[in-house]
Design an enzyme around this catalytic site. Structure first.
Site, PDB file in Angstrom:
ATOM      1  N   TYR A 132     -55.089  -6.402  66.565  1.00 11.74           N
ATOM      2  CA  TYR A 132     -53.761  -6.890  66.362  1.00 11.74           C
ATOM      3  C   TYR A 132     -54.334  -7.727  64.758  1.00 11.74           C
ATOM      4  O   TYR A 132     -53.599  -8.675  63.989  1.00 11.74           O
ATOM      5  CB  TYR A 132     -54.211  -8.203  67.033  1.00 11.74           C
TER       6      TYR A 132
ATOM      7  N   CYS B 279     -47.039 -19.722  50.965  1.00  8.44           N
ATOM      8  CA  CYS B 279     -46.440 -21.155  50.322  1.00  8.44           C
ATOM      9  C   CYS B 279     -46.149 -21.484  51.857  1.00  8.44           C
ATOM     10  O   CYS B 279     -45.266 -22.164  52.447  1.00  8.44           O
ATOM     11  CB  CYS B 279     -45.475 -20.966  49.551  1.00  8.44           C
TER      12      CYS B 279
HETATM   13  N1  LLP Z   1     -52.069  -3.957  78.580  1.00  6.03           N
HETATM   14  C1  LLP Z   1     -50.704  -4.891  78.151  1.00  6.03           C
HETATM   15  C2  LLP Z   1     -49.631  -4.269  79.085  1.00  6.03           C
HETATM   16  C3  LLP Z   1     -50.890  -5.419  77.193  1.00  6.03           C
HETATM   17  O1  LLP Z   1     -49.944  -6.284  77.088  1.00  6.03           O
HETATM   18  C4  LLP Z   1     -51.856  -5.349  76.254  1.00  6.03           C
HETATM   19  C5  LLP Z   1     -52.019  -6.359  75.159  1.00  6.03           C
HETATM   20  C6  LLP Z   1     -52.939  -5.207  76.644  1.00  6.03           C
HETATM   21  C7  LLP Z   1     -52.728  -3.601  77.276  1.00  6.03           C
HETATM   22  C8  LLP Z   1     -54.098  -4.706  75.500  1.00  6.03           C
HETATM   23  O2  LLP Z   1     -54.706  -5.821  75.691  1.00  6.03           O
HETATM   24  P1  LLP Z   1     -56.426  -6.124  75.083  1.00  6.03           P
HETATM   25  O3  LLP Z   1     -57.792  -5.074  75.728  1.00  6.03           O
HETATM   26  O4  LLP Z   1     -55.910  -5.580  73.148  1.00  6.03           O
HETATM   27  O5  LLP Z   1     -56.740  -6.818  75.203  1.00  6.03           O
HETATM   28  N2  LLP Z   1     -51.818 -10.338  69.672  1.00  6.03           N
HETATM   29  C9  LLP Z   1     -53.033 -10.929  70.388  1.00  6.03           C
HETATM   30  C10 LLP Z   1     -53.553 -10.601  71.302  1.00  6.03           C
HETATM   31  C11 LLP Z   1     -51.390  -9.926  71.917  1.00  6.03           C
HETATM   32  C12 LLP Z   1     -51.912  -9.066  73.114  1.00  6.03           C
HETATM   33  C13 LLP Z   1     -50.422  -8.391  73.930  1.00  6.03           C
HETATM   34  N3  LLP Z   1     -51.288  -7.415  75.349  1.00  6.03           N
HETATM   35  C14 LLP Z   1     -54.339 -11.526  69.642  1.00  6.03           C
HETATM   36  O6  LLP Z   1     -54.149 -11.399  68.050  1.00  6.03           O
HETATM   37  O7  LLP Z   1     -54.878 -11.765  70.141  1.00  6.03           O
END
Ligand code: LLP
Length: 423
Positions: A382, A354
């Site tokens: 995510y 909702c």
């Molecule tokens: N290392 C650190 C310190 C981080 O904060 C993150 C992600 C990663 C590695 C990994 O990043 P990646 O390779 O997955 O881009 N919820 C959001 C994304 C948040 C990312 C947070 N930090 C989304 O759904 O797009």
């Protein structure tokens, strides 16, 4: 339909108009386990890992899977059994890594708000390194380590002030973000850390954002970090490892980010030129290892024709796949059976929650009937890890596909599960 290059291909593709993951027909899983259902391809995950491995052949390097992207035990086990380290951000993540067979000595602990209890648990487990995000955190880790008669290995997360050119909510390397220590304060912070007896400086760390689709922000970050390493080492502090974080993007909607080995080929050119090619390199990829390995299967419950819009109401919602509601993110939505090519109608694909924000896709051309099943693509990262019980909806089940085998790795939450913690 069969010529369409889907995000997730070649592990997710139509064969005879049936959407397959590896050798398993997804409609069979939807019938067997019900919907909404997350399904992951093991080969897609190990394939993505291989692209990083290829980049780091003949190098001293370790891949730390950023498990916040997908922290289901069955997924963690795939990475642990393939020799990955892990990037964690909470005591809960530490417990899950250890339960999945990950090695504590290959764990790095990031995040701006580590509690004393979390720091103590990580010290007791014997993790590889704390990525420290502020000077006050140095004091707290030092205090906890001294209290436990231990020395905490640390690296400072520096904020290189570069624009990752991504969504503002997932950009972390700019001055105004809460993350890391400002570039100009980093040397003083290193000097300060070097005086604390409970700490041992081992590295330097940065992470500039997520869903990055270009090489240039990484090049900027690497050269800014190496400038700092020059200065830190000139002051007599040795840096053993260089951690360049995660952030590499995936194809959701036709984006064409570099492959991990293409990105790293370029970055090593820079690192070698600056004379740091022999240092231990750490990376923390999340999305690029799991994002396109997963789909969320959902069933069409109602078709509703409005005055200005048509709605395709499905049984998955923002509590299962929160990215569209949170970031207006795009996920491809495709049928599990692509039998007909008859005229399509434009729908907003929405869930039962909702909230007007509960949408999964806007203005999608679909040829659907009530009861048809759809796949929300690029749902490996995510989605489940950010899912909730909003509207008292039990969370979805999860299945891991391995060639022609399927393994249920999480059962669907029941109404009893929803009330289990309450007193
Ligand atoms: N290392 C650190 C310190 C981080 O904060 C993150 C992600 C990663 C590695 C990994 O990043 P990646 O390779 O997955 O881009 N919820 C959001 C994304 C948040 C990312 C947070 N930090 C989304 O759904 O797009």
């Amino acid at each position: 339909m069969s010529e369409l290059k889907l995000p997730g291909a070649p592990y997710i593709e139509y064969q005879n108009q049936t959407l397959m993951m590896e050798k398993v027909a997804l409609n069979v899983l939807a019938t067997k386990y019900g919907t909404p259902l997350f399904v992951y391809s093991k080969a897609a995950m190990t394939g993505a890992l291989e692209e990083y491995r290829r980049a780091f052949q003949h190098r001293k390097a370790r891949i730390h899977y950023a498990m916040k992207a997908n922290s289901s035990l069955g997924v963690l086990r795939v990475f642990a059994s393939n020799g990955c380290g892990f990037d964690i951000v909470s005591g809960g993540e530490l417990a899950k890594v250890l339960a999945a067979g990950g090695k504590a000595e290959h764990v790095i602990f990031s995040g701006v708000g580590k509690t004393r209890a979390e720091i103590r648990a990580a010290l007791d487990a014997g993790i590889c390194c704390f990525n420290v995000e502020s000077e006050p955190e140095l004091d707290v880790i030092n205090e906890v380590a001294l209290g436990a008669n231990k020395v905490a290995p640390i690296s400072l997360r520096v904020n290189p002030n570069v624009d990752a050119k991504t969504h503002p909510y997932i950009s972390t390397g700019l001055k105004d973000n809460k993350f890391g220590i400002a570039h100009e304060d980093a040397i003083e912070a290193y000097k300060y850390a070097s005086k604390l007896k409970g700490l041992k400086i081992t590295g330097i760390d940065c992470h500039i954002g997520s869903q990055i689709t270009e090489i240039s922000p990484y090049e900027d970050a690497v050269s800014r970090v190496l400038d700092l390493v020059d200065a830190i080492e000139a002051s007599g502090i040795h840096i053993e490892h260089l951690d360049f974080g995660g952030g590499l993007g995936i194809n959701y909607e036709g984006e064409a980010p570099p492959k991990a080995y293409e990105l790293w080929e370029k970055l090593f050119e820079l690192i070698d030129k600056r004379g740091y090619g022999d240092r231990f390199i750490f990376v923390e990829p999340g999305r690029s290892l799991v994002g396109n390995a997963g789909v969320c299967l959902t069933r069409v419950e109602y078709l509703k024709t409005g005055e200005h819009k048509n709605f395709c109401i499905v049984d998955a919602a923002m509590n299962d796949v929160p990215r569209p509601a949170m970031y207006e993110a795009y996920h491809s939505i495709v049928p599990l059976k692509a039998e007909t090519v008859s005229p399509q109608t434009t729908y907003d694909v929405v869930g039962p929650v909702c909230e007007s924000g509960d949408w999964l896709g806007k203005d999608r051309a679909l040829n659907v009937q009530v009861g048809d099943e759809l796949a929300i693509l690029s749902a490996g990262a995510y989605c489940m890890s950010m899912s909730s019980n909003y509207n008292s909806r039990g969370r979805a089940a999860e299945v891991l596909v391995d060639a022609s085998n399927e393994h249920l790795i999480r059962r669907r939450e029941t109404n009893a599960d929803l009330m289990q913690q309450e007193i």
